[in-house]
Design a protein around this motif. Structure first.
Motif, PDB file in Angstrom:
ATOM      1  N   ILE A  51       0.993  -1.284   0.085  1.00  0.00           N
ATOM      2  CA  ILE A  51      -0.111   0.086   0.055  1.00  0.00           C
ATOM      3  C   ILE A  51       0.886   1.334  -0.013  1.00  0.00           C
ATOM      4  O   ILE A  51       1.778   1.260   0.673  1.00  0.00           O
ATOM      5  CB  ILE A  51      -0.839  -0.059   1.335  1.00  0.00           C
ATOM      6  N   TRP A  52       0.514   2.100  -0.847  1.00  0.00           N
ATOM      7  CA  TRP A  52       1.392   3.388  -0.682  1.00  0.00           C
ATOM      8  C   TRP A  52       0.524   4.559  -1.003  1.00  0.00           C
ATOM      9  O   TRP A  52      -0.338   4.792   0.031  1.00  0.00           O
ATOM     10  CB  TRP A  52       2.707   3.335  -1.816  1.00  0.00           C
ATOM     11  N   ASP A  53       0.548   5.496  -2.156  1.00  0.00           N
ATOM     12  CA  ASP A  53      -0.258   6.846  -1.916  1.00  0.00           C
ATOM     13  C   ASP A  53      -1.540   6.411  -1.530  1.00  0.00           C
ATOM     14  O   ASP A  53      -2.312   5.890  -2.153  1.00  0.00           O
ATOM     15  CB  ASP A  53      -0.276   7.366  -3.539  1.00  0.00           C
ATOM     16  N   THR A  54      -1.918   7.302  -0.600  1.00  0.00           N
ATOM     17  CA  THR A  54      -3.242   7.125   0.285  1.00  0.00           C
ATOM     18  C   THR A  54      -3.939   8.457   0.350  1.00  0.00           C
ATOM     19  O   THR A  54      -3.491   9.277   0.415  1.00  0.00           O
ATOM     20  CB  THR A  54      -3.249   6.491   1.327  1.00  0.00           C
ATOM     21  N   VAL A  72     -13.264   6.490   5.147  1.00  0.00           N
ATOM     22  CA  VAL A  72     -12.879   5.563   4.173  1.00  0.00           C
ATOM     23  C   VAL A  72     -11.803   6.140   3.464  1.00  0.00           C
ATOM     24  O   VAL A  72     -11.532   7.382   3.485  1.00  0.00           O
ATOM     25  CB  VAL A  72     -14.197   5.868   3.219  1.00  0.00           C
ATOM     26  N   CYS A  73     -10.722   5.266   3.130  1.00  0.00           N
ATOM     27  CA  CYS A  73      -9.538   5.859   2.317  1.00  0.00           C
ATOM     28  C   CYS A  73      -9.542   4.956   1.165  1.00  0.00           C
ATOM     29  O   CYS A  73      -9.803   3.863   0.885  1.00  0.00           O
ATOM     30  CB  CYS A  73      -8.315   6.058   3.197  1.00  0.00           C
ATOM     31  N   PHE A  74      -8.649   5.555   0.147  1.00  0.00           N
ATOM     32  CA  PHE A  74      -8.349   5.005  -1.112  1.00  0.00           C
ATOM     33  C   PHE A  74      -6.849   4.794  -1.328  1.00  0.00           C
ATOM     34  O   PHE A  74      -6.041   5.862  -0.750  1.00  0.00           O
ATOM     35  CB  PHE A  74      -8.844   5.735  -2.206  1.00  0.00           C
ATOM     36  N   SER A  75      -6.126   3.717  -1.639  1.00  0.00           N
ATOM     37  CA  SER A  75      -4.880   3.576  -1.866  1.00  0.00           C
ATOM     38  C   SER A  75      -4.344   3.172  -3.013  1.00  0.00           C
ATOM     39  O   SER A  75      -5.204   2.093  -3.450  1.00  0.00           O
ATOM     40  CB  SER A  75      -4.233   2.642  -0.693  1.00  0.00           C
ATOM     41  N   LEU A  76      -3.144   3.309  -3.705  1.00  0.00           N
ATOM     42  CA  LEU A  76      -2.534   2.693  -4.534  1.00  0.00           C
ATOM     43  C   LEU A  76      -2.079   1.352  -3.829  1.00  0.00           C
ATOM     44  O   LEU A  76      -1.357   1.452  -2.891  1.00  0.00           O
ATOM     45  CB  LEU A  76      -1.354   3.244  -5.217  1.00  0.00           C
ATOM     46  N   SER A 339       5.125  10.333   0.404  1.00  0.00           N
ATOM     47  CA  SER A 339       3.805  10.367   0.007  1.00  0.00           C
ATOM     48  C   SER A 339       2.835  11.014   1.120  1.00  0.00           C
ATOM     49  O   SER A 339       1.890  10.520   1.263  1.00  0.00           O
ATOM     50  CB  SER A 339       3.130   9.377  -0.754  1.00  0.00           C
ATOM     51  N   TRP A 340       3.098  12.362   1.577  1.00  0.00           N
ATOM     52  CA  TRP A 340       2.506  13.028   2.614  1.00  0.00           C
ATOM     53  C   TRP A 340       1.124  13.470   2.251  1.00  0.00           C
ATOM     54  O   TRP A 340       1.163  14.023   1.299  1.00  0.00           O
ATOM     55  CB  TRP A 340       3.523  13.825   3.349  1.00  0.00           C
ATOM     56  N   MET A 341       0.279  13.320   3.332  1.00  0.00           N
ATOM     57  CA  MET A 341      -1.032  14.205   2.971  1.00  0.00           C
ATOM     58  C   MET A 341      -1.545  14.614   4.089  1.00  0.00           C
ATOM     59  O   MET A 341      -1.820  13.753   5.257  1.00  0.00           O
ATOM     60  CB  MET A 341      -2.068  13.009   2.318  1.00  0.00           C
ATOM     61  N   GLN A 352      -0.519  12.244   7.178  1.00  0.00           N
ATOM     62  CA  GLN A 352      -0.343  10.622   6.746  1.00  0.00           C
ATOM     63  C   GLN A 352       0.549  10.476   5.684  1.00  0.00           C
ATOM     64  O   GLN A 352       0.526  11.207   4.696  1.00  0.00           O
ATOM     65  CB  GLN A 352      -1.850  10.100   6.680  1.00  0.00           C
ATOM     66  N   SER A 353       1.185   9.112   5.868  1.00  0.00           N
ATOM     67  CA  SER A 353       2.060   8.906   4.701  1.00  0.00           C
ATOM     68  C   SER A 353       2.329   7.383   4.789  1.00  0.00           C
ATOM     69  O   SER A 353       1.764   6.587   5.582  1.00  0.00           O
ATOM     70  CB  SER A 353       3.424   9.702   4.913  1.00  0.00           C
ATOM     71  N   PHE A 354       2.892   6.959   3.692  1.00  0.00           N
ATOM     72  CA  PHE A 354       3.178   5.431   3.836  1.00  0.00           C
ATOM     73  C   PHE A 354       4.674   5.102   4.135  1.00  0.00           C
ATOM     74  O   PHE A 354       5.377   5.895   4.001  1.00  0.00           O
ATOM     75  CB  PHE A 354       2.680   4.786   2.431  1.00  0.00           C
ATOM     76  N   PHE A 355       4.802   3.897   4.707  1.00  0.00           N
ATOM     77  CA  PHE A 355       5.799   3.363   5.254  1.00  0.00           C
ATOM     78  C   PHE A 355       6.718   2.844   4.143  1.00  0.00           C
ATOM     79  O   PHE A 355       6.242   2.017   3.534  1.00  0.00           O
ATOM     80  CB  PHE A 355       5.660   2.346   6.446  1.00  0.00           C
TER      81      PHE A 355
END
Ligand code: FRU
Length: 426
Positions: A51-54, A72-76, A339-341, A352-355
């Motif tokens: 899971i990355w960009d969210t 609800v979230c969406f991720s690549l 990919s911080w949001m 939020q960002s991905f690890f």
């Protein structure tokens, strides 16, 4: 290069605000801008996927939506047995939901019939009538045998959420090609002198001051060969990132017209990724993510969240903390998140960002420079990282703490005191 030094030689270069080499030369890690080291979560909530960009389902006013008690979230996403570097080639958008902002469940792939060979980042709108729109990047030509890198901005309408028996997001979706680069304000692939051009990452924004509806996106400003931009230095000219913007004259989420970029970074950085705005204290905070390797020659930056602030949406954006740097990774784990949001919560801004890549094969970049790239970073997180807590005041920001991996507080959730607050109280 400052905007006013760009002269007339660069058609399409019309952004009012600029991230200049002078700003970027001041980028430096400080206590207020370095995130804590991240460790793998005790249990990976979604082990079968990278899971990355969210991005979160948001209301028109920019707050995170809560639909019948669900975030609800969406991720690549890509299967987790794939080599991490290959994930961009097969990226697929999935939906996740949570009824407590901590435990998340896989709601499955959102589309069966999305445009493009694969889908890259976007945003999602929960409209006032309960309909769901997804904005995403269609990457690659449909039907082409090889992987191609063209990018179009697409909007999908027709989504609805049903919570009668648990959570479900359904179509039927209709996909609409919304925007292509025009070659004047926004560079097309055939004009690009960079490794990869950008025209992607659409992000919906309704301006609370004017009620106008906008779509921000990542792009590049065309700089024709022989232009006198950057004192004619061709090497710098190839780094020409911009934050693009389009307006919906009627507020319809599927009707957009390109306008001049909001900000650009010609001669500074090639990729101003996932641009988005947090409106707080009557100010517009514009954030982007960027990479160490996308800075122009002569500049040194980090994989980091960068930001700018202005008094109006189309104002003169000033870089936050003088350089633009808002949140980066520690020096000994420089790629641990990406990919911080940013989004508002109470009087804080959460991020939020991905690890990302961690378990680094040395203490500093210099130490591992001799290793092949595949051996420099040993492991890939592929899940959401801890949520950062940020205070924001005028042009100054400060990381004040963090929440757990995947912790996205519910509306009205009171956050615990930060470590800094506890130290102050002691
Ligand atoms: C940032 C990014 C986005 C793009 C996606 C592709 O992590 O480069 O700009 O949409 O990754 O995987």
């Amino acid at each position: 290069m400052a905007n006013d030094s760009l002269g007339d030689g660069a058609p399409g270069f019309r952004a009012r605000a600029g991230w200049t080499r002078e700003h970027a030369a001041r980028i430096e890690r400080t206590d207020d801008t370095v995130a804590p080291v991240i460790y793998p979560p005790e249990d990976d909530q979604i082990p079968h996927l990278h899971i990355w960009d969210t991005w979160f389902l948001r209301n028109r006013d920019g707050t995170l939506a809560e639909v019948d008690g669900y975030r609800v979230c969406f991720s690549l996403t890509a299967p987790s047995d794939l080599l991490p570097g290959k994930r961009h080639d097969v990226a697929n958008i999935r939906c996740f939901y949570s009824d407590d902002g901590r435990d998340w469940h896989d709601g499955g792939p959102v589309f069966e019939d999305a445009l493009g060979q694969r889908q890259w980042a976007g945003s999602a709108l929960y409209d006032d009538d309960g309909s769901v729109y997804l904005f995403y990047t269609a990457a690659g030509e449909d039907g082409a045998d090889d992987l191609t890198y063209g990018q179009r901005i697409v909007g999908a309408g027709g989504g609805t959420i049903d919570t009668a028996e648990g959570f479900s997001l359904r179509g039927p979706w209709t996909h609409h090609e919304l925007l292509h680069p025009d070659g004047e304000r926004y560079e097309r692939e055939d004009q690009s002198r960079a490794m990869i051009y950008t025209f992607r990452d659409p992000w919906f924004f309704e301006d609370p001051e004017t009620g106008e509806t906008w779509l921000l996106f990542e792009a590049n400003s065309p700089v024709p060969e022989g232009s006198d931009v950057c004192d004619g230095d061709a090497a710098q000219q190839g780094f020409n990132g911009s934050v693009g913007i389009a307006r919906s004259p009627t507020g319809d989420p599927l009707e957009w017209e390109l306008e001049d970029p909001l900000l650009d970074a010609v001669g500074v950085n090639q990729e101003l990724e996932r641009p988005h705005i947090v409106y707080t204290d009557d100010l517009y905070y514009l954030f982007i993510s960027s990479h160490l390797h996308t800075f122009a020659p002569g500049l040194e930056g980090y994989d980091a969240l960068y930001g700018f602030v202005a008094e109006e949406l189309r104002g003169d954006y000033v870089p936050l903390n003088e350089s633009g740097l808002v949140a980066t990774n520690p020096e000994n784990a420089p790629f641990q998140s990406y990919s911080w949001m940013a989004f508002p919560h109470d009087d804080e801004v959460l991020v939020q960002s991905f690890f990302n890549y961690y378990d680094f094969a040395g203490e500093t970049l210099d130490e591992i420079a001799h290793l092949p790239e595949s051996e420099q970073m040993r492991r890939f997180g592929g899940t959401l990282g801890p949520t950062l807590r940020l205070t924001v005041e005028g042009t100054k920001t400060r990381i004040v703490g963090k929440l757990g991996h995947w912790h996205v507080p519910m509306a009205g959730e009171k956050l615990p005191p930060t470590e800094r607050e506890l130290i102050r109280r002691a």
